[in-house]
Design a protein around this motif. Structure first.
Motif, mmCIF file in Angstrom:
data_model
loop_
_atom_site.group_PDB
_atom_site.id
_atom_site.type_symbol
_atom_site.label_atom_id
_atom_site.label_comp_id
_atom_site.label_asym_id
_atom_site.label_seq_id
_atom_site.Cartn_x
_atom_site.Cartn_y
_atom_site.Cartn_z
ATOM 1 N N LEU A 61 0.865 -1.176 0.000
ATOM 2 C CA LEU A 61 0.000 0.000 0.000
ATOM 3 C C LEU A 61 0.906 1.231 0.000
ATOM 4 O O LEU A 61 1.834 1.318 0.806
ATOM 5 N N THR A 62 0.656 2.179 -0.903
ATOM 6 C CA THR A 62 1.449 3.406 -0.974
ATOM 7 C C THR A 62 0.543 4.611 -0.740
ATOM 8 O O THR A 62 -0.522 4.711 -1.351
ATOM 9 N N LEU A 63 0.967 5.508 0.143
ATOM 10 C CA LEU A 63 0.202 6.701 0.492
ATOM 11 C C LEU A 63 1.085 7.936 0.384
ATOM 12 O O LEU A 63 2.254 7.901 0.758
ATOM 13 N N GLU A 64 0.505 9.038 -0.123
ATOM 14 C CA GLU A 64 1.219 10.315 -0.205
ATOM 15 C C GLU A 64 0.376 11.399 0.444
ATOM 16 O O GLU A 64 -0.851 11.394 0.319
ATOM 17 N N VAL A 130 3.632 21.928 -3.207
ATOM 18 C CA VAL A 130 3.482 21.441 -1.840
ATOM 19 C C VAL A 130 4.544 20.386 -1.579
ATOM 20 O O VAL A 130 4.836 19.550 -2.440
ATOM 21 N N ALA A 131 5.135 20.410 -0.384
ATOM 22 C CA ALA A 131 6.091 19.379 0.021
ATOM 23 C C ALA A 131 5.301 18.114 0.337
ATOM 24 O O ALA A 131 4.461 18.103 1.234
ATOM 25 N N VAL A 132 5.559 17.049 -0.426
ATOM 26 C CA VAL A 132 4.792 15.806 -0.294
ATOM 27 C C VAL A 132 5.713 14.690 0.172
ATOM 28 O O VAL A 132 6.794 14.487 -0.372
ATOM 29 N N GLU A 133 5.273 13.975 1.217
ATOM 30 C CA GLU A 133 6.004 12.805 1.689
ATOM 31 C C GLU A 133 5.165 11.564 1.413
ATOM 32 O O GLU A 133 3.945 11.662 1.251
ATOM 33 N N SER A 134 5.816 10.418 1.338
ATOM 34 C CA SER A 134 5.068 9.194 1.063
ATOM 35 C C SER A 134 5.573 8.059 1.944
ATOM 36 O O SER A 134 6.713 8.084 2.422
ATOM 37 N N ILE A 135 4.687 7.094 2.148
ATOM 38 C CA ILE A 135 5.053 5.889 2.881
ATOM 39 C C ILE A 135 4.576 4.682 2.088
ATOM 40 O O ILE A 135 3.569 4.740 1.369
ATOM 41 N N GLU A 136 5.323 3.605 2.210
ATOM 42 C CA GLU A 136 4.932 2.328 1.614
ATOM 43 C C GLU A 136 4.733 1.350 2.761
ATOM 44 O O GLU A 136 5.620 1.180 3.603
#
Length: 146
Positions: A61-64, A130-136
């Motif tokens: 699952l990947t979320l930003e 926008v500064a965007v971070e993501s998690i997997e």
């Protein structure tokens, strides 16, 4: 009132961690799930192989989301894994699709989930993005519920 005879839109959703609504994300890539196939044939079988099931495979699952002061919690969740505290890092999570009025719709629930990768935002002083971070997130099973 939204038309519940039609499909849900893909623009409203949130993440629940251990049953608590934690955050909204700008992008969510729900994973696929599949079962590996093993082909098998004996000499007395017809001239084609049988298809047998093997291991189930659950994608990641990947979320930003835009970086905020509150999003430090996602990084801290990842840090538990880095520190070798995997049992503490495992969570029950759900991605909840919302209808046009913000009411909960379909849920995608994930068991034993933990953050495999955290990507900090790319920064560029010459732009206005926008500064965007993501998690997997990896997990050990997905279930879709109503």
């Amino acid at each position: 009132m939204p038309d519940r005879w039609g499909p849900y839109r893909n623009t409203r959703f949130l993440l629940e961690i251990d049953g608590i609504a934690i955050a909204g994300f700008s992008t969510c890539n729900l994973p696929e799930n599949s079962t590996e196939v093993v082909e098998y044939r004996e000499g007395s079988d017809p001239p084609h192989s049988r298809k047998l099931t093997s291991l189930n495979d659950f994608g990641n699952l990947t979320l930003e989301k835009g970086t905020t002061d509150d999003s430090i919690a996602l990084y801290e969740w990842r840090k538990l894994v880095e520190q070798g505290k995997l049992e503490e890092a495992r969570r029950s999570i759900a991605v909840v699709v919302l209808d046009e009025e913000g009411e909960a719709g379909p849920r995608y629930e994930f068991k034993q989930a933990w953050v495999r990768q955290y990507d900090a935002p790319d920064l560029d002083a010459s732009g206005g993005d926008v500064a965007v971070e993501s998690i997997e997130i990896v997990h050990e099973g997905m279930e879709r519920t109503a």
